[in-house]
Design an enzyme around this catalytic site. Sequence first.
Site, PDB file in Angstrom:
ATOM      1  N   GLU A  77       0.840  -1.199   0.000  1.00  0.00           N
ATOM      2  CA  GLU A  77       0.000   0.000   0.000  1.00  0.00           C
ATOM      3  C   GLU A  77       0.874   1.247   0.000  1.00  0.00           C
ATOM      4  OE1 GLU A  77      -2.256  -0.876   3.580  1.00  0.00           O
ATOM      5  OE2 GLU A  77      -0.893   0.279   4.831  1.00  0.00           O
ATOM      6  N   ARG A 101      -7.896  -9.071  19.691  1.00  0.00           N
ATOM      7  CA  ARG A 101      -7.379  -9.558  20.978  1.00  0.00           C
ATOM      8  C   ARG A 101      -7.216  -8.381  21.924  1.00  0.00           C
ATOM      9  NH1 ARG A 101      -2.320  -7.143  20.425  1.00  0.00           N
ATOM     10  NH2 ARG A 101      -1.543  -7.155  18.287  1.00  0.00           N
TER      11      ARG A 101
HETATM   12  P1  ADP Z   1       1.545  -4.891  12.816  1.00  0.00           P
HETATM   13  O1  ADP Z   1       0.561  -5.965  12.560  1.00  0.00           O
HETATM   14  O2  ADP Z   1       2.942  -5.349  12.794  1.00  0.00           O
HETATM   15  O3  ADP Z   1       1.153  -4.073  13.996  1.00  0.00           O
HETATM   16  P2  ADP Z   1       0.554  -2.685  11.157  1.00  0.00           P
HETATM   17  O4  ADP Z   1      -0.102  -2.892   9.840  1.00  0.00           O
HETATM   18  O5  ADP Z   1      -0.334  -2.354  12.300  1.00  0.00           O
HETATM   19  O6  ADP Z   1       1.429  -3.959  11.504  1.00  0.00           O
HETATM   20  O7  ADP Z   1       1.677  -1.570  11.013  1.00  0.00           O
HETATM   21  C1  ADP Z   1       2.601  -1.327  12.040  1.00  0.00           C
HETATM   22  C2  ADP Z   1       3.134   0.088  11.940  1.00  0.00           C
HETATM   23  O8  ADP Z   1       3.757   0.313  10.668  1.00  0.00           O
HETATM   24  C3  ADP Z   1       2.089   1.178  12.052  1.00  0.00           C
HETATM   25  O9  ADP Z   1       1.763   1.504  13.385  1.00  0.00           O
HETATM   26  C4  ADP Z   1       2.761   2.324  11.326  1.00  0.00           C
HETATM   27  O10 ADP Z   1       3.690   2.991  12.126  1.00  0.00           O
HETATM   28  C5  ADP Z   1       3.515   1.626  10.211  1.00  0.00           C
HETATM   29  N1  ADP Z   1       2.702   1.595   8.988  1.00  0.00           N
HETATM   30  C6  ADP Z   1       1.890   0.610   8.579  1.00  0.00           C
HETATM   31  N2  ADP Z   1       1.294   0.900   7.404  1.00  0.00           N
HETATM   32  C7  ADP Z   1       1.730   2.112   7.032  1.00  0.00           C
HETATM   33  C8  ADP Z   1       1.494   2.982   5.908  1.00  0.00           C
HETATM   34  N3  ADP Z   1       0.681   2.643   4.925  1.00  0.00           N
HETATM   35  N4  ADP Z   1       2.117   4.177   5.883  1.00  0.00           N
HETATM   36  C9  ADP Z   1       2.961   4.547   6.875  1.00  0.00           C
HETATM   37  N5  ADP Z   1       3.240   3.779   7.953  1.00  0.00           N
HETATM   38  C10 ADP Z   1       2.633   2.575   8.050  1.00  0.00           C
HETATM   39  P1  ADP Z   2      -0.143  -4.224  20.192  1.00  0.00           P
HETATM   40  O1  ADP Z   2      -0.740  -4.050  18.826  1.00  0.00           O
HETATM   41  O2  ADP Z   2      -1.029  -4.759  21.234  1.00  0.00           O
HETATM   42  O3  ADP Z   2       0.644  -3.055  20.582  1.00  0.00           O
HETATM   43  P2  ADP Z   2       2.165  -5.633  19.388  1.00  0.00           P
HETATM   44  O4  ADP Z   2       2.102  -5.424  17.916  1.00  0.00           O
HETATM   45  O5  ADP Z   2       3.195  -4.907  20.163  1.00  0.00           O
HETATM   46  O6  ADP Z   2       0.764  -5.422  20.005  1.00  0.00           O
HETATM   47  O7  ADP Z   2       2.257  -7.162  19.688  1.00  0.00           O
HETATM   48  C1  ADP Z   2       2.124  -7.653  20.981  1.00  0.00           C
HETATM   49  C2  ADP Z   2       2.886  -8.913  21.108  1.00  0.00           C
HETATM   50  O8  ADP Z   2       2.308  -9.896  20.278  1.00  0.00           O
HETATM   51  C3  ADP Z   2       4.320  -8.803  20.679  1.00  0.00           C
HETATM   52  O9  ADP Z   2       5.085  -9.651  21.488  1.00  0.00           O
HETATM   53  C4  ADP Z   2       4.288  -9.281  19.251  1.00  0.00           C
HETATM   54  O10 ADP Z   2       5.533  -9.796  18.854  1.00  0.00           O
HETATM   55  C5  ADP Z   2       3.221 -10.347  19.314  1.00  0.00           C
HETATM   56  N1  ADP Z   2       2.449 -10.487  18.072  1.00  0.00           N
HETATM   57  C6  ADP Z   2       1.623  -9.585  17.531  1.00  0.00           C
HETATM   58  N2  ADP Z   2       1.037 -10.052  16.428  1.00  0.00           N
HETATM   59  C7  ADP Z   2       1.525 -11.305  16.230  1.00  0.00           C
HETATM   60  C8  ADP Z   2       1.313 -12.337  15.270  1.00  0.00           C
HETATM   61  N3  ADP Z   2       0.478 -12.181  14.244  1.00  0.00           N
HETATM   62  N4  ADP Z   2       1.986 -13.486  15.420  1.00  0.00           N
HETATM   63  C9  ADP Z   2       2.825 -13.659  16.447  1.00  0.00           C
HETATM   64  N5  ADP Z   2       3.047 -12.742  17.401  1.00  0.00           N
HETATM   65  C10 ADP Z   2       2.430 -11.582  17.305  1.00  0.00           C
END
Ligand code: ADP
Ligand code: ADP
Length: 448
Positions: A200, A292
């Site tokens: 994206e 969750r």
């Molecule tokens: P995760 O499942 O690892 O939390 P996310 O999709 O929530 O992944 O993205 C994690 C972080 O990456 C976001 O909080 C943001 O800081 C950055 N991010 C994700 N998508 C975008 C985007 N389209 N543009 C800019 N930053 C992004």
């Molecule tokens: P939050 O969105 O609650 O801030 P994080 O992205 O920091 O959560 O993830 C919380 C914990 O869960 C971390 O230890 C991360 O590594 C783990 N985690 C998050 N998403 C996944 C996933 N899809 N598979 C495995 N571990 C995950």
Amino acid sequence: MFNKILVANRGEIAVRIIRACREMGIQTVAVYSDIDRQALHVDLADEAVCIGPAKARDSYLNAENIISATVLTGAEAVHPGFGFLAENSRFAEMCKECNISFIGPGPEVIEMMGNKAKARQMMLLAGVPVVPGVEGILEDYEHARRAAETIGYPVILKASAGGGGKGIRIVENEEGLKKAYDTARTEAKAAFNDDSMYLEKYLEEPRHIEFQILADQYGNVIHLGERDCSIQRRNQKVIEEAPSIFLASDLRQKMGDAAIRAAKAVNYKNAGTIEFLVDKKGSFYFMEMNTRIQVEHPVTEMITGVDIVQEQIKIAAGGKLEFKQEDVVIQGHAVECRINAENPALGFRPSPGRANILLWPGGSGIRLDSAIYHGYEIPPTYDSMIAKLITHGKDRNEALNKMRRALDEFIIEGIDTNIEFLFKILNNENFIHGIISTSFIEKEYTLK
Ligand code: ADP
Ligand code: ADP
Ligand code: MG
């Protein structure tokens, strides 16, 4: 209500869940790996069952052993916490087949929202704005190249099954795309056993603002306001606060409505979070839904007075939400710092070992969620987060003052922590004035 709940997790979130159960008069079963025999969650639970060797794959991710432990101890429900099996639809399905209540949404919803590409499509149908990007997953590199050209650089590649900031690559131009595509896929395969990717538009310096949802089994859906999680390192949250000082009441209303629409569109049940990115103009885009409890849930609890974990349990047991949207009142401001056993001077390298806690912070407006104790040996095997420090004040300034004071009091010896680094951020002028974005840490600190 349940009589006994098995907590399928470790660390501070397992302790958090056990505490909620004890307050509700519910018996608890802890599970632990070989290396976690001395862990606090094992001590606090009424019963404890060893589920395998240290490696997560053999213990905390071992669905069969966890189901067996649940059946053997006669627990009626499983709380998965976050990480590990929390967003594993197969595990939720197994619970269902064994007549065990999974404290979370149903397997179908976990499956749908756990797939970021599918979730995007659902949101488009529900009329919730999403970041411009490809629809569905990328077929191959050529597909990614064409899509990036159409959308325009910079773009962000994401593992469809991703979480915890893993499997993400920001790509500035076509030259960098091939390598990013390959390494992100390898990382996703290793972390999630699924290398499907999507792509994206990469938004420049947005804020990460998310809404906490609660939905019961009778179609009642409310939100508990937002959290601003813009202070991140490598797409992982470091400091979170609630409410977000960026949201004027009309934007808050619009985003809250969109979050509820999103949850209703997938017939969501239990607690969940809708994550948005918000640009400088106040345009917001759905990013993902976490099905969750979230790490940063305490900041919402502090300003609403709602115990989200207890609500999760009540909803799973068939309870009706006892309050309506208009009953949710936001009081003051709360901030959370994630305290990790790591060394910021060495590229945030994890620093496991024996923790000697000389002083825990305390006093008015302080909450500490942690699973460590004096003399506890932090194993090298799992996440490096060892505590969450949360402060609550009548306004942001007061919450920040309390946080500085609490970080300053905190003394842990024997391991390295990020406490000083957090203290620096708390004293950063831009942070104090709320001039923040997801690029804040990268821009303000040159880190090796
Ligand atoms: P995760 O499942 O690892 O939390 P996310 O999709 O929530 O992944 O993205 C994690 C972080 O990456 C976001 O909080 C943001 O800081 C950055 N991010 C994700 N998508 C975008 C985007 N389209 N543009 C800019 N930053 C992004
Ligand atoms: P939050 O969105 O609650 O801030 P994080 O992205 O920091 O959560 O993830 C919380 C914990 O869960 C971390 O230890 C991360 O590594 C783990 N985690 C998050 N998403 C996944 C996933 N899809 N598979 C495995 N571990 C995950
Ligand atoms: Mg996320």
